[in-house]
Design a protein around this motif. Sequence first.
Motif, PDB file in Angstrom:
ATOM      1  N   GLY A  20       0.804  -1.226   0.000  1.00 32.02           N
ATOM      2  CA  GLY A  20       0.000   0.000   0.000  1.00 32.02           C
ATOM      3  C   GLY A  20       0.833   1.270   0.000  1.00 32.02           C
ATOM      4  N   GLU A  21       2.043   1.181   0.594  1.00 36.02           N
ATOM      5  CA  GLU A  21       2.878   2.385   0.709  1.00 36.02           C
ATOM      6  C   GLU A  21       3.353   2.913  -0.644  1.00 36.02           C
ATOM      7  N   ARG A  22       3.157   2.112  -1.684  1.00 36.76           N
ATOM      8  CA  ARG A  22       3.608   2.580  -3.000  1.00 36.76           C
ATOM      9  C   ARG A  22       2.809   3.789  -3.513  1.00 36.76           C
ATOM     10  N   ILE A  23       1.753   4.147  -2.786  1.00 32.34           N
ATOM     11  CA  ILE A  23       1.009   5.340  -3.178  1.00 32.34           C
ATOM     12  C   ILE A  23       1.952   6.541  -3.272  1.00 32.34           C
ATOM     13  N   LYS A  24       3.051   6.471  -2.529  1.00 34.48           N
ATOM     14  CA  LYS A  24       4.036   7.548  -2.555  1.00 34.48           C
ATOM     15  C   LYS A  24       4.707   7.717  -3.909  1.00 34.48           C
ATOM     16  N   ARG A  25       4.660   6.651  -4.689  1.00 37.62           N
ATOM     17  CA  ARG A  25       5.449   6.667  -5.911  1.00 37.62           C
ATOM     18  C   ARG A  25       4.726   7.217  -7.131  1.00 37.62           C
ATOM     19  N   CYS A  26       3.510   7.716  -6.930  1.00 41.24           N
ATOM     20  CA  CYS A  26       2.732   8.141  -8.097  1.00 41.24           C
ATOM     21  C   CYS A  26       3.470   9.204  -8.894  1.00 41.24           C
ATOM     22  N   ILE A  27       3.576   8.970 -10.196  1.00 38.54           N
ATOM     23  CA  ILE A  27       4.243   9.955 -11.051  1.00 38.54           C
ATOM     24  C   ILE A  27       3.236  10.746 -11.878  1.00 38.54           C
ATOM     25  N   GLN A  46      -6.351  11.938 -10.566  1.00 35.91           N
ATOM     26  CA  GLN A  46      -6.641  13.106  -9.735  1.00 35.91           C
ATOM     27  C   GLN A  46      -6.889  12.737  -8.274  1.00 35.91           C
ATOM     28  N   LEU A  47      -7.387  11.511  -8.040  1.00 36.06           N
ATOM     29  CA  LEU A  47      -7.603  11.086  -6.653  1.00 36.06           C
ATOM     30  C   LEU A  47      -6.307  11.199  -5.865  1.00 36.06           C
ATOM     31  N   ILE A  48      -5.236  10.675  -6.472  1.00 33.80           N
ATOM     32  CA  ILE A  48      -3.947  10.690  -5.768  1.00 33.80           C
ATOM     33  C   ILE A  48      -3.415  12.118  -5.658  1.00 33.80           C
ATOM     34  N   ALA A  49      -3.610  12.903  -6.717  1.00 39.04           N
ATOM     35  CA  ALA A  49      -3.171  14.306  -6.674  1.00 39.04           C
ATOM     36  C   ALA A  49      -3.904  15.063  -5.569  1.00 39.04           C
ATOM     37  N   LEU A  50      -5.190  14.814  -5.439  1.00 39.76           N
ATOM     38  CA  LEU A  50      -5.978  15.506  -4.412  1.00 39.76           C
ATOM     39  C   LEU A  50      -5.570  15.065  -3.015  1.00 39.76           C
ATOM     40  N   PHE A  51      -5.265  13.779  -2.887  1.00 41.31           N
ATOM     41  CA  PHE A  51      -4.810  13.290  -1.586  1.00 41.31           C
ATOM     42  C   PHE A  51      -3.515  13.992  -1.184  1.00 41.31           C
ATOM     43  N   ARG A  52      -2.617  14.092  -2.142  1.00 40.64           N
ATOM     44  CA  ARG A  52      -1.352  14.769  -1.859  1.00 40.64           C
ATOM     45  C   ARG A  52      -1.552  16.227  -1.507  1.00 40.64           C
ATOM     46  N   ALA A  53      -2.531  16.821  -2.172  1.00 43.34           N
ATOM     47  CA  ALA A  53      -2.744  18.247  -1.991  1.00 43.34           C
ATOM     48  C   ALA A  53      -3.521  18.560  -0.717  1.00 43.34           C
ATOM     49  N   GLY A  54      -3.932  17.497   0.013  1.00 46.18           N
ATOM     50  CA  GLY A  54      -4.682  17.744   1.244  1.00 46.18           C
ATOM     51  C   GLY A  54      -6.136  18.063   0.988  1.00 46.18           C
ATOM     52  N   GLU A  55      -6.692  17.425  -0.022  1.00 44.71           N
ATOM     53  CA  GLU A  55      -8.097  17.664  -0.366  1.00 44.71           C
ATOM     54  C   GLU A  55      -8.917  16.396  -0.188  1.00 44.71           C
ATOM     55  N   MET A  56      -8.712  15.724   0.923  1.00 41.02           N
ATOM     56  CA  MET A  56      -9.437  14.471   1.153  1.00 41.02           C
ATOM     57  C   MET A  56     -10.951  14.659   1.095  1.00 41.02           C
ATOM     58  N   ALA A  90      -7.918  -2.931 -13.824  1.00 45.33           N
ATOM     59  CA  ALA A  90      -7.121  -2.582 -15.003  1.00 45.33           C
ATOM     60  C   ALA A  90      -6.027  -1.582 -14.623  1.00 45.33           C
ATOM     61  N   CYS A  91      -6.369  -0.615 -13.764  1.00 48.38           N
ATOM     62  CA  CYS A  91      -5.400   0.404 -13.344  1.00 48.38           C
ATOM     63  C   CYS A  91      -4.259  -0.229 -12.556  1.00 48.38           C
ATOM     64  N   THR A  92      -4.620  -1.110 -11.614  1.00 45.26           N
ATOM     65  CA  THR A  92      -3.621  -1.759 -10.761  1.00 45.26           C
ATOM     66  C   THR A  92      -2.635  -2.556 -11.600  1.00 45.26           C
ATOM     67  N   THR A  93      -3.156  -3.239 -12.622  1.00 40.83           N
ATOM     68  CA  THR A  93      -2.305  -4.059 -13.470  1.00 40.83           C
ATOM     69  C   THR A  93      -1.298  -3.212 -14.246  1.00 40.83           C
ATOM     70  N   ARG A  94      -1.763  -2.045 -14.676  1.00 44.39           N
ATOM     71  CA  ARG A  94      -0.918  -1.269 -15.593  1.00 44.39           C
ATOM     72  C   ARG A  94      -0.076  -0.190 -14.929  1.00 44.39           C
ATOM     73  N   CYS A  95      -0.351   0.154 -13.691  1.00 38.36           N
ATOM     74  CA  CYS A  95       0.375   1.264 -13.053  1.00 38.36           C
ATOM     75  C   CYS A  95       1.885   1.016 -13.103  1.00 38.36           C
ATOM     76  N   PRO A  96       2.642   1.921 -13.747  1.00 35.55           N
ATOM     77  CA  PRO A  96       4.090   1.693 -13.866  1.00 35.55           C
ATOM     78  C   PRO A  96       4.808   1.798 -12.526  1.00 35.55           C
ATOM     79  N   SER A  97       4.143   2.386 -11.524  1.00 37.03           N
ATOM     80  CA  SER A  97       4.775   2.490 -10.206  1.00 37.03           C
ATOM     81  C   SER A  97       4.287   1.396  -9.263  1.00 37.03           C
ATOM     82  N   GLY A  98       3.478   0.493  -9.768  1.00 37.91           N
ATOM     83  CA  GLY A  98       3.011  -0.624  -8.949  1.00 37.91           C
ATOM     84  C   GLY A  98       2.032  -0.236  -7.850  1.00 37.91           C
TER      85      GLY A  98
END
Lengths: 293, 228
Positions: free
Chosen positions: B33-40, B61-71, B88-96
């Motif tokens: 789960g900690e790989r959320i940090k790796r979003c590019i 955008q979900l991850i961008a909003l989380f980073r931006a403090g817009e939960m 499909a997203c999980t399979t293809r995410c280049p950052s895992g």
Amino acid sequence: MKYAYYPGCSLEKTQRGYDESVREIFKTLEQELIEIEDWNCCGATIYMSVKETVSLAVSARNLALAEKMGLDIIAPCSSCFTILAKTNRILSQIPEMHKNVNEALAESGLSYSGKTRVRHPLDILVNDIGIESIIHKAKRSLNGLKVAPYYGCQIVRPEKGFDDRENPILMDKLFSKCGADIVYYPMKVRCCGGMLMTTFEETALKLNKELLECAEKHQADVIVTTCPLCHMNLEGYQDKINEIYNTNFKIPILYFTQLLGIVLGLSESKLGLDSAFIPVTPKLKSIMEVQYV
Amino acid sequence: MAHLSIQSAGYMSKNEAELRRIFLEQVNFIPAGERIKRCIQCGTCTGSCPVSYAMDISPRQLIALFRAGEMETIMKSRTIWICASCYACTTRCPSGIKITDIIYALKRTAMEKNYLSQAKHVQILANLFVSNLMKYGRLHEGTLIRNYYLKVGFWKLFKLIPLAKKLYQTKRLSLFPKRINAYHSLSKIIKKAQEIDLRITAPPLEYSTDYVGYRALGEMKLEQRKGE
């Protein structure tokens, strides 16, 4: 081989064709399926997405029962398959969760050490029993029947499993050896929307329309599925799609186990083909009518 | 990566901090789960999603909003409820990144904080599913669908009559739910698991809930990526 059979809730009644055909083909191939006594719902995607320990404990109960039988689980429903496998994965990777789940299971005298493997019938048929041995028992040839193999999402994803995640080929291989003509079906792993048919119907109808459109474009006689939810959406809502999109789809939807059962010479009623909404095309009908010695 | 920290990102509201805490606690229980940090922010998830066209916020955008403090924006979105779990997203995410599981964690956070989103009917369905399972041990589709439509609009039930008729004609309609024999032992398991869920205290986070932006995610350990 013996397997602990986990039919799952939808196979009990609404998708009885899947259940009946799985049991019949395994019997024909001399594999023993022993239904897990008093199995419970795996929790499916919905449950998995709202509760944590509870959902894991609920699905782990089935794994624990199979472990007690000393057998691997065979789960035909994609959702059950993915949820049970996911439970295994979480329990093996997060020891704290494993401990918590075992604490809950202990309430009814169960415990789970993590040994049960979760298998899908397609995996067992192709990788364990082997296409050659299946062909050896074949009684009919599919004789150029145009088949669109639809794998759906949850047997090939999320983790790398028994087939490729982007372009699975086990059904393609199996049925082309049975004489079928596998049509180009680039939508083979595209989502049908699953439960969205209940919650966001418009979106799900569009997804299913695209799946049917692609099969029709490539002149498929039949779409074969591996998942009760895909099956329900493609079959049960075809009328509605025709109504809304002004289309005229009449594509029969068969479980891959039903089509394989036809090859193995099993009768329509044994394979639960009498439960289909959409009549089979004349070509498939003529294959089914072939009498063998 | 540390030099990318946004030092002046500022502090977040109490509500935002609480939402982040609950969400990150869930993330802790997702393998990798900690790989959320790796979003590019490449958008492969959005491009792979078969239903992103119907979302108000894209998966990227979900991850961008989380980073931006817009939960809170995420909690009110329709996006998390429309995800069909196709992975499909999980399979293809280049950052895992386990995006589908991240969305599950967001759903749980929203349920826990009682956010009535635009898609509360999904929550209704989820709750009915859970109570159906608790009551019988197995899912009875007929009961679930009937109860669902009784809550969200009973007139829609009439639209299902043709389908129900077909199911009946092909002997695929079971009218009454049946309890499994081991129902009592299952409910004991569920009861215990609920207790455990309440007492779970997540291990200390390496994330900070005091900051937003990259800084909140801690320093990314690049060496961890080797040999994956």
